[in-house]
Design an enzyme around this catalytic site. Sequence first.
Site, PDB file in Angstrom:
ATOM      1  N   GLY A   1       0.922  -1.368  -0.132  1.00  0.00           N
ATOM      2  CA  GLY A   1       0.050  -0.207   0.259  1.00  0.00           C
ATOM      3  C   GLY A   1       0.792   1.255  -0.129  1.00  0.00           C
ATOM      4  O   GLY A   1       0.834   1.875   1.200  1.00  0.00           O
TER       5      GLY A   1
ATOM      6  N   SER B   1       1.276   3.459  -3.357  1.00  0.00           N
ATOM      7  CA  SER B   1       0.892   4.410  -4.267  1.00  0.00           C
ATOM      8  C   SER B   1      -0.385   4.883  -3.845  1.00  0.00           C
ATOM      9  O   SER B   1      -1.419   4.051  -3.570  1.00  0.00           O
ATOM     10  CB  SER B   1       0.680   3.802  -5.820  1.00  0.00           C
ATOM     11  OG  SER B   1       2.081   3.276  -6.157  1.00  0.00           O
TER      12      SER B   1
ATOM     13  N   GLU C   1      12.366   6.189 -15.103  1.00  0.00           N
ATOM     14  CA  GLU C   1      12.975   7.754 -14.890  1.00  0.00           C
ATOM     15  C   GLU C   1      13.456   7.813 -13.383  1.00  0.00           C
ATOM     16  O   GLU C   1      14.605   8.326 -13.241  1.00  0.00           O
ATOM     17  CB  GLU C   1      12.154   8.818 -15.615  1.00  0.00           C
ATOM     18  CG  GLU C   1      11.868   8.795 -16.868  1.00  0.00           C
ATOM     19  CD  GLU C   1      10.875   7.550 -17.332  1.00  0.00           C
ATOM     20  OE1 GLU C   1      10.058   7.000 -16.641  1.00  0.00           O
ATOM     21  OE2 GLU C   1      11.142   7.477 -18.506  1.00  0.00           O
TER      22      GLU C   1
ATOM     23  N   SER D   1      -1.233  -4.218  -6.202  1.00  0.00           N
ATOM     24  CA  SER D   1      -1.459  -5.446  -7.079  1.00  0.00           C
ATOM     25  C   SER D   1      -1.877  -6.566  -5.960  1.00  0.00           C
ATOM     26  O   SER D   1      -1.365  -6.628  -4.787  1.00  0.00           O
ATOM     27  CB  SER D   1      -0.227  -5.704  -7.385  1.00  0.00           C
ATOM     28  OG  SER D   1       0.352  -5.082  -8.392  1.00  0.00           O
TER      29      SER D   1
ATOM     30  N   GLU E   1      12.319  -4.658  -2.474  1.00  0.00           N
ATOM     31  CA  GLU E   1      11.279  -4.958  -3.549  1.00  0.00           C
ATOM     32  C   GLU E   1      12.146  -4.962  -4.988  1.00  0.00           C
ATOM     33  O   GLU E   1      11.630  -5.569  -5.815  1.00  0.00           O
ATOM     34  CB  GLU E   1      10.306  -3.732  -3.680  1.00  0.00           C
ATOM     35  CG  GLU E   1       9.386  -3.935  -4.739  1.00  0.00           C
ATOM     36  CD  GLU E   1       8.291  -2.932  -4.873  1.00  0.00           C
ATOM     37  OE1 GLU E   1       8.197  -2.283  -3.649  1.00  0.00           O
ATOM     38  OE2 GLU E   1       7.577  -2.786  -5.546  1.00  0.00           O
TER      39      GLU E   1
HETATM   40  C1  LIG Z   1       1.235  -3.539 -12.848  1.00  0.00           C
HETATM   41  C2  LIG Z   1       1.757  -2.485 -11.970  1.00  0.00           C
HETATM   42  C3  LIG Z   1       1.372  -2.925 -10.556  1.00  0.00           C
HETATM   43  C4  LIG Z   1       1.805  -2.079  -9.400  1.00  0.00           C
HETATM   44  N1  LIG Z   1       1.583  -2.390  -8.381  1.00  0.00           N
HETATM   45  C5  LIG Z   1       1.577  -1.510  -7.271  1.00  0.00           C
HETATM   46  C6  LIG Z   1       1.303  -2.050  -6.057  1.00  0.00           C
HETATM   47  O1  LIG Z   1       1.139  -3.065  -5.609  1.00  0.00           O
HETATM   48  N2  LIG Z   1       1.555  -1.213  -4.696  1.00  0.00           N
HETATM   49  C7  LIG Z   1       1.861   0.167  -5.016  1.00  0.00           C
HETATM   50  O2  LIG Z   1       1.624   0.844  -4.176  1.00  0.00           O
HETATM   51  N3  LIG Z   1       1.900   0.624  -6.365  1.00  0.00           N
HETATM   52  C8  LIG Z   1       1.906  -0.198  -7.555  1.00  0.00           C
HETATM   53  N4  LIG Z   1       2.032   0.216  -8.753  1.00  0.00           N
HETATM   54  C9  LIG Z   1       2.255   1.623  -8.979  1.00  0.00           C
HETATM   55  C10 LIG Z   1       3.766   2.024  -9.259  1.00  0.00           C
HETATM   56  O3  LIG Z   1       4.494   2.061  -8.372  1.00  0.00           O
HETATM   57  C11 LIG Z   1       3.480   3.573  -9.996  1.00  0.00           C
HETATM   58  O4  LIG Z   1       2.947   3.396 -11.246  1.00  0.00           O
HETATM   59  C12 LIG Z   1       4.870   4.036 -10.357  1.00  0.00           C
HETATM   60  O5  LIG Z   1       5.328   4.785  -8.949  1.00  0.00           O
HETATM   61  C13 LIG Z   1       4.565   5.628 -11.030  1.00  0.00           C
HETATM   62  O6  LIG Z   1       3.586   6.231 -10.472  1.00  0.00           O
HETATM   63  P1  LIG Z   1       2.624   6.979 -11.429  1.00  0.00           P
HETATM   64  O7  LIG Z   1       1.880   5.768 -12.136  1.00  0.00           O
HETATM   65  O8  LIG Z   1       1.527   7.904 -10.445  1.00  0.00           O
HETATM   66  O9  LIG Z   1       3.176   7.670 -12.519  1.00  0.00           O
HETATM   67  P2  LIG Z   1       3.752   9.146 -12.308  1.00  0.00           P
HETATM   68  O10 LIG Z   1       4.579   9.501 -10.967  1.00  0.00           O
HETATM   69  O11 LIG Z   1       2.404  10.247 -12.579  1.00  0.00           O
HETATM   70  O12 LIG Z   1       4.719   9.272 -13.425  1.00  0.00           O
HETATM   71  C14 LIG Z   1       4.246   9.266 -14.943  1.00  0.00           C
HETATM   72  C15 LIG Z   1       5.462   9.383 -15.961  1.00  0.00           C
HETATM   73  O13 LIG Z   1       6.423  10.448 -15.360  1.00  0.00           O
HETATM   74  C16 LIG Z   1       7.593  10.209 -15.053  1.00  0.00           C
HETATM   75  N5  LIG Z   1       8.092  11.009 -14.012  1.00  0.00           N
HETATM   76  C17 LIG Z   1       7.363  11.264 -12.803  1.00  0.00           C
HETATM   77  N6  LIG Z   1       8.207  12.075 -12.075  1.00  0.00           N
HETATM   78  C18 LIG Z   1       9.232  12.362 -12.773  1.00  0.00           C
HETATM   79  C19 LIG Z   1      10.612  13.092 -12.296  1.00  0.00           C
HETATM   80  N7  LIG Z   1      10.807  13.740 -11.086  1.00  0.00           N
HETATM   81  N8  LIG Z   1      11.483  13.331 -13.272  1.00  0.00           N
HETATM   82  C20 LIG Z   1      11.196  12.495 -14.494  1.00  0.00           C
HETATM   83  N9  LIG Z   1      10.367  11.840 -14.826  1.00  0.00           N
HETATM   84  C21 LIG Z   1       9.104  11.774 -13.905  1.00  0.00           C
HETATM   85  C22 LIG Z   1       7.609   8.651 -14.470  1.00  0.00           C
HETATM   86  O14 LIG Z   1       8.692   8.464 -14.708  1.00  0.00           O
HETATM   87  C23 LIG Z   1       6.401   8.272 -15.776  1.00  0.00           C
HETATM   88  O15 LIG Z   1       7.304   8.048 -16.555  1.00  0.00           O
HETATM   89  C24 LIG Z   1       1.722  -0.750  -9.782  1.00  0.00           C
HETATM   90  C25 LIG Z   1       1.929  -0.125 -11.129  1.00  0.00           C
HETATM   91  C26 LIG Z   1       2.074  -1.066 -12.164  1.00  0.00           C
HETATM   92  C27 LIG Z   1       1.915  -0.408 -13.549  1.00  0.00           C
END
Ligand SMILES: Cc1cc2nc3c(=O)[nH]c(=O)nc-3n(C[C@H](O)[C@H](O)[C@H](O)COP(=O)(O)OP(=O)(O)OC[C@H]3O[C@@H](n4cnc5c(N)ncnc54)[C@H](O)[C@@H]3O)c2cc1C
Lengths: 312, 381
Positions: free
Chosen positions: B131, B133, B368, B165, B248
């Site tokens: 838990g 994101s 990134e 997940s 992780e």
């Molecule tokens: C299949 C899957 C399973 C997952 N399972 C879990 C889970 O079990 N528990 C959990 O807590 N989370 C989970 N996640 C979430 C995952 O950790 C997040 O998707 C990830 O941390 C990115 O956050 P976001 O999706 O909000 O993207 P954002 O943070 O909004 O980013 C979008 C894009 O912008 C880029 N970006 C953002 N900030 C910067 C920066 N400062 N510099 C350059 N680029 C940047 C990112 O790299 C990305 O390419 C899962 C995600 C997926 C896809």
Amino acid sequence: MSENRTLLLDSAAALFDDLAGLEIAAAWPRFDAAGLATLLVPEDAGGFGGDWGDFFAVLRLAGENTLSLPIGETILATRLLVDAGLDVPTGPLSIATSLDAVPFGRHAAGIVVADGTRLTLYRAASVTAAAASGDPLDAVTGDVMASAPSTACTMHLGAFLRVAQSAGALDKALRMAMDYTGQRMQFGKTLSQQQAVQQSLAILAVETAAIDVAGQGAAAALDRGEAAFEIAAAKLRTNMAIGTGTSIAHQVHGAIGFTHEYDLHRYTRRLMGWRSEFGNDRHWAERTGAFALKAGGAGLWGALTARTDKAA
Amino acid sequence: MTVFSIHAFDPPGDVPALRQQVRTLVATHEGAWDPVRRTNCWATGDRAFSRALGEAGLLGMIWPKRYGGHERHPLERYVVLEELLAAGAPVGGHWIADRQTGPHILKLGTEAQKEKYVPAIARGELWACIGLSEPNAGSDLASVRTQARQTDKGWVLNGQKIWTSGAHEAGLMLALVRTQEGSQRHAGLSQFLIDMDTPGVIVRPIIDMAGNHDFNEVFFEDALIPHGALIGEEGAGWKQATAELALERSGPERYLSSYLLLVALIDAVGEDPDPQVTALIGRLTAELWTLRQMSMSVAAKLAAGDDPMVEASVVKDLGNSFEQDLPKLVQAALPADFNLADGSKLARVLRHLLIASHSFSLRGGTREIIRGIIARGLGLR
Ligand SMILES: Cc1cc2nc3c(=O)[nH]c(=O)nc-3n(C[C@H](O)[C@H](O)[C@H](O)COP(=O)(O)OP(=O)(O)OC[C@H]3O[C@@H](n4cnc5c(N)ncnc54)[C@H](O)[C@@H]3O)c2cc1C
């Protein structure tokens, strides 16, 4: 790292400093005096008794320097000749897969070609064509000086040598890129403070790490015995890393890196040359591909793990 | 300038026999497994197989025996993990619990927490979810807003997690939550062990673009959890979560998610394919071999008690690109008349991975963010 290896690297570093900027004629007596040519010759045969990990470390260090000398070639040729029970000519030596492309052929007192069944030592009669992307690579005509049965393969050992040198040279290019972008100011800050530049440098560092790990994996396999697959995989992975890595090193340097005066090309030109010497991507991909096809889909994993697991 | 210190991988004991144990166990279960779901197999759970692994002593392998563990060497555990992944075993159910939740509880938990959760995880019965994101806390994890308020009866939770997940199959969530009202960024965060059957914990599915239900939204609506659900120190949540993330990111799952496509390709093309296909298989094999050496080195560094944060990021970055490029490269190199829509195993696996692989460089920290960690390792930030 063994204590021996630390000492070995310290003395190699001192020697390479000493040789910096010297022409081969002036450098070679000093190289000979240092005894590094016998690095891979067993102690009981009067050599240093180093292992392949030592060789990797020393030639990686050579790659970080711009010495245009057949150091690795001489160390390998010496070992192969001693193993085959042949006399070792004095002077710079080389190894090759054919006389059409001999590293430092113009300087070599002897050229070793070995194909896995037979080793032949040639003396270069004349240099017919010379090319240099970085270090000299010459076509020569040669006379056979000696020949003997041998399981050694200069294609593989040459490839391993280029992997080791590439690890050092790309690492040097990374350090130059970091130093340069850390000083160069644009838009009111250093280039290295720009996130886009940081991300590029991270990729360069990752590719450098890939060569290091692949090279040490191949060295470990050589120390275990047979390493045909590991050398093939390591050289192919190295070729890939050179392609990605040299582009980034030049990109972040801008125009200055494209000048003759700035040292970067002294590393990247040789890297680009080494990328095709002793097997380009296609050559080694055919070998690693054949390994995987022979193992079969279901057998591939077992074939890989069996090569690193110690027998119980 | 090395960001990758190399460590020798030297597990104790009879490693071939340990591999054989896993391979035999897989062989007795694999008849029931769908070839498509076997790719990216650590996203797919299977209760019976998790229990079988627990019974075989292959979960909680390095934990103390008094909590149901087996006190094996970390590199023996690594051998088991890579065998399971290479075989495409559905290990997604217990993966998170075995990888990070269990070790985290053993490190920071109270005696009661250890006794309540750890043996059940080692049996393969209790699965866990992460838990971290939230809708407004992705890469910028320090923006979490979910709140826990302390009352006489316990902590009252309100807020939302997302992308969780396996939340729909998990019995336990390790959550990062704000415990100090009005606190900012890294301060005032704490971690909780939340039983998923707590009233007020509501799980809603999110269907991913591959059509699967793997991740979820989790809502907390005045969910009351006991005082004893806090793990570690109140207010130390950020530091603790960072340590959790290191667990992780350091395993072999970060480069093997598409491995079964390489297997299917080799099986489909026979012993003497077109040279271009042979060359592609060779290239992929060389990359795979290199990544395996790198991943084993990370495991060895971790086993030696050192922090492999930067090295693990290097493997994750290269590994994610490898497992993401693999389907595209295979698609590009197949004969022109290859039918992506047909029912062959190769076509089905390829179709699935072309879609699923988009997530590989997102989950567990985006490309990134991972490269940012490497840049920090280089001293650039
Ligand atoms: C299949 C899957 C399973 C997952 N399972 C879990 C889970 O079990 N528990 C959990 O807590 N989370 C989970 N996640 C979430 C995952 O950790 C997040 O998707 C990830 O941390 C990115 O956050 P976001 O999706 O909000 O993207 P954002 O943070 O909004 O980013 C979008 C894009 O912008 C880029 N970006 C953002 N900030 C910067 C920066 N400062 N510099 C350059 N680029 C940047 C990112 O790299 C990305 O390419 C899962 C995600 C997926 C896809």
